[in-house]
Write an enzyme that holds these catalytic residues in place. Structure first.
Site, mmCIF file in Angstrom:
data_model
loop_
_atom_site.group_PDB
_atom_site.id
_atom_site.type_symbol
_atom_site.label_atom_id
_atom_site.label_comp_id
_atom_site.label_asym_id
_atom_site.label_seq_id
_atom_site.Cartn_x
_atom_site.Cartn_y
_atom_site.Cartn_z
ATOM 1 N N ASN A 16 46.415 32.830 25.678
ATOM 2 C CA ASN A 16 46.346 34.271 25.886
ATOM 3 C C ASN A 16 45.468 34.852 24.777
ATOM 4 O O ASN A 16 45.848 34.818 23.600
ATOM 5 C CB ASN A 16 47.770 34.851 25.809
ATOM 6 N N VAL A 17 44.314 35.391 25.163
ATOM 7 C CA VAL A 17 43.349 35.852 24.152
ATOM 8 C C VAL A 17 43.876 37.018 23.314
ATOM 9 O O VAL A 17 43.328 37.332 22.264
ATOM 10 C CB VAL A 17 41.982 36.244 24.776
ATOM 11 N N ASN A 19 34.772 36.859 27.903
ATOM 12 C CA ASN A 19 34.696 37.363 29.281
ATOM 13 C C ASN A 19 36.056 37.782 29.851
ATOM 14 O O ASN A 19 36.111 38.592 30.781
ATOM 15 C CB ASN A 19 34.055 36.260 30.146
ATOM 16 N N SER A 63 30.826 46.497 30.206
ATOM 17 C CA SER A 63 30.837 46.967 31.595
ATOM 18 C C SER A 63 30.034 48.258 31.681
ATOM 19 O O SER A 63 29.887 48.978 30.683
ATOM 20 C CB SER A 63 32.272 47.249 32.040
ATOM 21 N N TYR A 115 40.122 51.159 30.042
ATOM 22 C CA TYR A 115 39.056 50.157 30.242
ATOM 23 C C TYR A 115 37.733 50.632 29.630
ATOM 24 O O TYR A 115 37.037 49.876 28.958
ATOM 25 C CB TYR A 115 38.919 49.927 31.746
ATOM 26 N N ALA A 138 37.303 52.762 27.171
ATOM 27 C CA ALA A 138 37.414 52.755 25.702
ATOM 28 C C ALA A 138 37.242 51.329 25.180
ATOM 29 O O ALA A 138 36.519 51.104 24.200
ATOM 30 C CB ALA A 138 38.773 53.309 25.278
ATOM 31 N N LYS A 167 35.676 48.789 26.657
ATOM 32 C CA LYS A 167 34.331 48.262 26.900
ATOM 33 C C LYS A 167 33.295 48.907 25.971
ATOM 34 O O LYS A 167 32.327 48.253 25.571
ATOM 35 C CB LYS A 167 33.940 48.436 28.368
ATOM 36 N N ILE A 186 30.181 43.691 40.489
ATOM 37 C CA ILE A 186 29.896 42.308 40.875
ATOM 38 C C ILE A 186 31.047 41.829 41.763
ATOM 39 O O ILE A 186 32.217 42.135 41.488
ATOM 40 C CB ILE A 186 29.799 41.398 39.622
HETATM 41 P P1 NAD Z 1 38.651 38.253 37.197
HETATM 42 O O1 NAD Z 1 39.905 39.053 37.226
HETATM 43 O O2 NAD Z 1 38.154 37.648 38.466
HETATM 44 O O3 NAD Z 1 38.786 37.088 36.100
HETATM 45 C C1 NAD Z 1 39.282 37.337 34.819
HETATM 46 C C2 NAD Z 1 39.830 36.045 34.240
HETATM 47 O O4 NAD Z 1 40.366 36.345 32.936
HETATM 48 C C3 NAD Z 1 40.988 35.456 35.055
HETATM 49 O O5 NAD Z 1 40.791 34.058 35.255
HETATM 50 C C4 NAD Z 1 42.223 35.730 34.201
HETATM 51 O O6 NAD Z 1 43.255 34.758 34.338
HETATM 52 C C5 NAD Z 1 41.616 35.714 32.799
HETATM 53 N N1 NAD Z 1 42.453 36.450 31.843
HETATM 54 C C6 NAD Z 1 43.004 37.679 32.003
HETATM 55 N N2 NAD Z 1 43.739 38.017 30.936
HETATM 56 C C7 NAD Z 1 43.653 36.975 30.064
HETATM 57 C C8 NAD Z 1 44.208 36.724 28.796
HETATM 58 N N3 NAD Z 1 45.033 37.607 28.191
HETATM 59 N N4 NAD Z 1 43.916 35.555 28.176
HETATM 60 C C9 NAD Z 1 43.112 34.634 28.792
HETATM 61 N N5 NAD Z 1 42.552 34.814 29.999
HETATM 62 C C10 NAD Z 1 42.830 35.972 30.638
HETATM 63 O O7 NAD Z 1 37.553 39.208 36.554
HETATM 64 P P2 NAD Z 1 35.933 39.168 36.634
HETATM 65 O O8 NAD Z 1 35.507 40.126 37.673
HETATM 66 O O9 NAD Z 1 35.447 37.777 36.685
HETATM 67 O O10 NAD Z 1 35.587 39.851 35.239
HETATM 68 C C11 NAD Z 1 35.229 39.119 34.093
HETATM 69 C C12 NAD Z 1 34.796 40.081 32.994
HETATM 70 O O11 NAD Z 1 33.701 40.863 33.452
HETATM 71 C C13 NAD Z 1 35.883 41.081 32.579
HETATM 72 O O12 NAD Z 1 35.814 41.301 31.181
HETATM 73 C C14 NAD Z 1 35.501 42.347 33.311
HETATM 74 O O13 NAD Z 1 35.969 43.492 32.655
HETATM 75 C C15 NAD Z 1 33.982 42.245 33.267
HETATM 76 N N6 NAD Z 1 33.315 43.007 34.308
HETATM 77 C C16 NAD Z 1 33.477 42.688 35.623
HETATM 78 C C17 NAD Z 1 32.802 43.435 36.579
HETATM 79 C C18 NAD Z 1 32.912 43.121 38.037
HETATM 80 O O14 NAD Z 1 32.359 43.888 38.816
HETATM 81 N N7 NAD Z 1 33.555 42.047 38.451
HETATM 82 C C19 NAD Z 1 31.993 44.519 36.179
HETATM 83 C C20 NAD Z 1 31.870 44.812 34.846
HETATM 84 C C21 NAD Z 1 32.529 44.047 33.906
#
Ligand code: NAD
Length: 253
Positions: free
Chosen positions: A62-63, A89, A151, A163, A165, A167, A196
Site C-alpha cells: 500500500n503506497v 502511478n 492529471s 483529487y 489538490a 494532482k 484515458i
Molecule cells: P486504475 O484504477 O485502473 O488503476 C490504479 C491501480 O492503482 C490499481 O491497480 C489499484 O489497485 C492501484 N492502487 C490503488 N491504490 C493503491 C495503493 N494505496 N497502493 C498501491 N496500489 C494502489 O487507474 P488508471 O486509470 O490506470 O490511473 C492510473 C493513474 O493515472 C492514477 O494516478 C490516475 O489518477 C491517473 N490518471 C488517470 C486518468 C485516466 O483517464 N484513466 C487521467 C488522468 C490521470
C-alpha cells in the site's frame, strides 16, 4: 537512459495505465518491479511482461503506508541490484462536490474520509515512493528518473477538490525533485493525462464521460499505450527534467 536492461518500478502496475506502461516497457527490454494492492492483477501483469519479452516481479504494497513502502523498495533493490526508474502511478478517485445545497439547505458535503483517502494515496503515496526510490538510486549509485502521474484535473475540476489538490501537488513535487535531485544524477518529470480509457474512467458516470469526450478537440479518449509511449520517451531523453507533459488530446480545463 538506455531502456534495455534498466530496472523500473511502477506503482499501481496491476491494471490500467500502470499495466500498459509495464507491458510497453517490457517490450523494450526494461525489467519491471510492479507494485499494487491486488495480487491477482499483479500476477496477470507479470505474465504479460514476461510474454512481452522481459523480466518482472510483483510487490504487494500500500503506497500510503510508510513501512510498506520502505520494505518494498529495499526488496526491489535486493532483487534487482539496481533501480533506474520509478513511475508513481497508483491513484484513486473519491469524487464529490465540496458542498451541495438546495433551497438554502445543505444536502451533502465532501467528508474528511473522502478527502483524506485520496490525499493519502495520490499525494502521500507519491511522496513516500519518490523518497524511497531516490534513496535506493543514490545508495546503489544509479542514474535514475522519477515520473509522477498527475492529471488534467491539476488545474481544478468540479467534483474533485481532493483529487485536484493531490494532482497539483504531484506536479509541484516533480519540479521540486528535479531541482533537488539533479546533483545525484536523478531526473524528475510529471505526465498529466486527459481522459484515458481504463477501469478508472469506466467507473465514472456515463453522462459525465460522454460530456467530457465531446469536449476533447481530438474527439476521443486517449489509449493507455499513448501514455506508455510518453513514459518511454521521458525515460530515454536525458535532458528532460522538471516539467509536466500534458497528454490530453488538446483538452484544457
Ligand atoms: P486504475 O484504477 O485502473 O488503476 C490504479 C491501480 O492503482 C490499481 O491497480 C489499484 O489497485 C492501484 N492502487 C490503488 N491504490 C493503491 C495503493 N494505496 N497502493 C498501491 N496500489 C494502489 O487507474 P488508471 O486509470 O490506470 O490511473 C492510473 C493513474 O493515472 C492514477 O494516478 C490516475 O489518477 C491517473 N490518471 C488517470 C486518468 C485516466 O483517464 N484513466 C487521467 C488522468 C490521470
Amino acid at each position: 537512459m538506455k531502456l534495455q536492461d534498466s530496472v523500473v518500478a511502477i506503482t499501481g502496475g496491476g491494471q490500467g495505465l500502470g499495466r500498459a506502461m509495464a507491458v510497453y516497457l517490457a517490450s523494450k527490454g526494461v525489467k519491471l518491479a510492479l507494485i499494487d494492492l491486488n495480487q491477482d492483477r499483479l500476477d496477470e501483469a507479470v505474465a504479460l511482461c514476461e510474454k512481452a519479452g522481459s523480466e518482472a516481479k510483483s510487490y504487494l504494497c500500500n503506497v500510503a503506508k510508510e513501512d510498506d513502502v520502505i520494505s518494498t523498495f529495499d526488496a526491489i533493490s535486493r532483487d534487482f541490484g539496481q533501480l533506474n526508474g520509478l513511475v508513481n502511478n497508483a491513484g484513486i478517485l473519491r469524487d464529490g462536490l465540496l458542498i451541495k445545497a438546495k433551497d438554502g439547505e445543505i444536502v451533502k458535503r465532501m467528508s474528511i474520509e473522502q478527502w483524506q483517502s485520496v490525499i493519502d494515496v495520490n499525494l502521500t503515496g507519491v511522496f513516500l515512493c519518490g523518497r524511497e526510490a531516490a534513496t535506493q538510486m543514490i545508495q546503489n549509485n544509479n542514474q535514475g528518473c522519477i515520473i509522477n502521474i498527475s492529471s488534467i484535473s491539476q488545474a481544478g475540476n468540479m467534483g474533485q477538490t481532493n483529487y485536484s489538490a493531490a494532482k497539483a501537488g504531484v506536479s509541484a513535487m516533480s519540479v521540486t525533485w528535479a531541482k533537488e535531485l539533479a546533483r545525484y544524477g536523478i531526473r524528475s518529470m510529471a505526465v498529466a493525462p486527459g481522459f484515458i480509457a481504463t477501469e478508472m474512467t469506466a467507473s465514472m458516470k456515463p453522462e459525465a464521460l460522454e460530456m467530457m469526450a465531446s469536449q476533447i478537440p481530438l474527439r476521443r479518449m486517449g489509449e493507455p499505450d499513448e501514455i506508455a509511449q510518453t513514459i518511454a520517451y521521458i525515460l530515454e531523453n536525458d535532458y528532460l527534467s522538471g516539467r509536466v507533459i500534458e497528454v490530453d488530446g488538446g483538452l484544457r480545463v
